[in-house]
Design an enzyme around this catalytic site. Structure first.
Site, PDB file in Angstrom:
ATOM      1  N   LYS A 202       0.850  -1.206   0.000  1.00 33.08           N
ATOM      2  CA  LYS A 202       0.000   0.000   0.000  1.00 33.08           C
ATOM      3  C   LYS A 202       0.880   1.248   0.000  1.00 33.08           C
ATOM      4  O   LYS A 202       1.776   1.389   0.835  1.00 33.08           O
ATOM      5  CB  LYS A 202      -0.905   0.024   1.239  1.00 33.08           C
ATOM      6  CG  LYS A 202      -2.069  -0.946   1.154  1.00 33.08           C
ATOM      7  CD  LYS A 202      -2.900  -0.900   2.422  1.00 33.08           C
ATOM      8  CE  LYS A 202      -3.813   0.300   2.493  1.00 33.08           C
ATOM      9  NZ  LYS A 202      -4.605   0.301   3.745  1.00 33.08           N
TER      10      LYS A 202
HETATM   11  C1  E4P Z   1      -8.184   0.687   3.924  1.00 32.22           C
HETATM   12  O1  E4P Z   1      -7.224   0.145   3.409  1.00 32.22           O
HETATM   13  C2  E4P Z   1      -8.101   1.503   5.144  1.00 32.22           C
HETATM   14  O2  E4P Z   1      -7.304   0.817   6.075  1.00 32.22           O
HETATM   15  C3  E4P Z   1      -9.420   1.718   5.822  1.00 32.22           C
HETATM   16  O3  E4P Z   1     -10.506   1.220   5.088  1.00 32.22           O
HETATM   17  C4  E4P Z   1      -9.611   3.093   6.367  1.00 32.22           C
HETATM   18  O4  E4P Z   1     -10.844   3.141   7.003  1.00 32.22           O
HETATM   19  P1  E4P Z   1     -11.243   4.253   8.076  1.00 32.22           P
HETATM   20  O5  E4P Z   1     -11.662   5.481   7.350  1.00 32.22           O
HETATM   21  O6  E4P Z   1     -12.375   3.618   8.829  1.00 32.22           O
HETATM   22  O7  E4P Z   1     -10.032   4.479   8.933  1.00 32.22           O
END
Ligand code: E4P
Length: 220
Positions: free
Chosen positions: A85
């Site tokens: 990522k």
């Molecule tokens: C995705 O890869 C992220 O880790 C995640 O969905 C972020 O979500 P949040 O907005 O609930 O922190």
């Protein structure tokens, strides 16, 4: 549509792995840091918890091209299930292109607009992660953003997969499926809610009650 769990909690990951409904996981630096575990230890626990064909999204913590490359290569070298990522910033997309050309799969994260998604696809991203809930949180239309990304990718036949992230409700997951996204990454709690329907509970109670009243014997 595949489902990933958005979590770094081993008990949650294991529970869903055992239920057989997830195809992988996403983590991020926030989720990893709240576990209180050393990142190295956490990652190796994740590797042993998940079976062979799962996808494991691990995030870099660098913002410059050279360090993103170093961290991305290191993460990818840990296990063949890893997708790296990388945040949607110019240096990140540049690193995405380089790593993708090396055969490393990249998930461009923190995506909030169709234009960012378009650039991510051109940079060779394997996944693009629009954060729907965070858009909704600031009174913008996260679903519209995702639908536009799906439309653009289909129109131009991009191979980049849309990973619907920042899920806030089961309704989000239903809408994601209808919008044609490839994957949703959801917190544990919401995936467990997907199982629930009051008619399933009352129906099952009735079936078992009727069976017991009949005093029948089962096959085994
Ligand atoms: C995705 O890869 C992220 O880790 C995640 O969905 C972020 O979500 P949040 O907005 O609930 O922190």
């Amino acid at each position: 549509m595949k489902i990933f769990i958005d979590s770094a909690q081993i008990e949650e990951i294991k529970a869903l792995e055992d239920l057989g409904v997830i195809s992988g996981i996403t983590t991020n630096p926030t989720l990893a840091s709240v576990t209180g575990k050393k990142f190295k230890d956490l990652v190796s626990e994740i590797f042993t918890t998940l079976s062979k064909d799962r996808i494991i999204n691990l995030e870099v913590i660098a913002t410059d091209y050279d360090t993103i490359l170093i961290q991305g290569r290191a993460l990818a070298a840990l296990d063949e299930r890893v997708v790296v990522k990388i945040p949607c910033i110019p240096e990140g997309l540049k690193a995405c292109k380089t790593l993708s050309e090396e055969g490393i799969r990249v998930n461009i994260t923190l995506v909030f607009s169709p234009m960012q998604a378009l650039l991510s696809a051109n940079a060779g991203a394997y996944f693009v992660s629009p954060f729907v809930g965070r858009l909704d949180d600031i009174a913008m239309d996260g679903m519209e953003t995702v639908s536009e990304i799906v439309k653009i990718y289909r129109t131009y036949d991009y191979k980049t997969q849309v990973l619907f992230a920042s899920v806030r409700s089961v309704e989000h997951i239903r809408l994601a499926a209808l919008a044609g996204v490839d994957i949703v990454t959801s917190p544990y709690k919401l995936i467990m809610e997907m199982y629930k329907h009051p008619l399933t509970d009352t129906g099952l109670t009735q079936f078992l009650e009727d069976w017991n009243n009949a005093k029948e014997e089962f096959i085994v």
